[in-house]
Motif scaffolding. Sequence first.
Motif: not given
Length: 458
Positions: A325-332
């Motif tokens: 989930l952190s990866c999704v947030q960082k990309l956005l």
Amino acid sequence: MHFDKTPKEKPCCTLPTVKKLLEEKRRRETSSVPPSCPTAITSPVPLTTVTLTPSEPFACTGASSSYSEMAVSYEPWNPAPETPLSYYTSSHPGPRVAAAYNLPVTSEYGTQQQLPGFIASTSQTFDCQMTATDPSLASSWSLLCPGQTTAVAFGSSLDATRLEEARMLLRGMDYSRTTGQDEDGDTILHIYTAKGLRECAFAAAERLREVGGLDAKEHKGKTALLVAVTANQPEIVQDLLSLGADINASDVNGQTALHLAVHYGFPRVLQATLSSRPDVNLEARNFDGMTPLHCAVISHSVTMKALSTTGMADVNLQSKAAEKLSCVQKLLKEGAFVCSQEIKSNKTALHLAVKEGNIDLVRYLLRIPLQNMKDFVNMKAHGHTALHMAAGLHGNPHQEEILRLLLSKGADPSIRNLENDQPAHLLQSGFQGEQLKMILKKRGATSRRRNVSLQDQE
């Protein structure tokens, strides 16, 4: 490694390859997550490690010349002072890296502590009219050039003494061995990177950079940078980038460093990769037509589904879900286009999350402050809106909540798909289906009254 042998002849030993080295690490730190983003499908291969003492010289009849000899008795580097780099002599120069890095998606690394060093701030305006600021996303680091005594990368320092010893070690090796590729396309840099030998990898990268081989690819198309990403080595990732490695290089599946980092759920590696902006391509497509954001959403959904089957009691899966989930947030937050549609079926990140009943991601995506949220929610993927997909979540415990969330953000229940079906037509039969149908009809009637009211005012 390949052996020239007659039908009855067998190799005298089995040597570790990069693929096997990585699998050995994953078996030590693995969690039971099923396959995620469908970009790597190689099955694990049992690891066989050969360790010989100095009194047992290595000999392998019939083995072709490569870096195989370098694997023998080379243990994973413990950075503690009691393991001097001088141990690694010409007879113990390094590990063997051959074969593929196209790792099975079932592989998961254990959670690692985040290193300090994220001190700068980043502000980014999104293509979908979204603005976000995260002061923890940028890090400062410097390049260690020949002659310098220290370098800081990703919150930790290269050991200057070991780095100089590594340079001396490489100077003592045959030039073709330090700059060439073996029969599988592996360089000595691939070797050191897969083993996590940071100083050796840095020295090897310097040597290969001199001959233009820093981005050399092995037979599965992976550069040393992609191997570092797959091996969850954020410090080596940033070292290679500081030396000029191609941040947008892709393997035979079209996967870039971003695709691999989010696929496996490595937020620290992702951060190290994102620090090279603006060169990094956030919208790069793999050969399945997916951007890193699409892969991140799919990977998180698979982990959440696995977690739901364990009764939310698996601590390792919970940790991995949080990392993904952190990866999704960082990309956005770095500017990934949330409205981007994958090529094969035109699904957005929201379609992918809804289709898998991923309530956590649906909540997160719908909280993004988009000015055109209604248009985003009603985007079609081969005729289906996210509401159509939610209506098809028969038996999913989050179906009603997802429907209500979509409706609250402007999802239109009157939109028809290519089969002329509205979302209400796709609901399950029975009492629950009737209850959900009433919710859709009520919201549809409210929307129609609102539209009529607006027309009257005009």
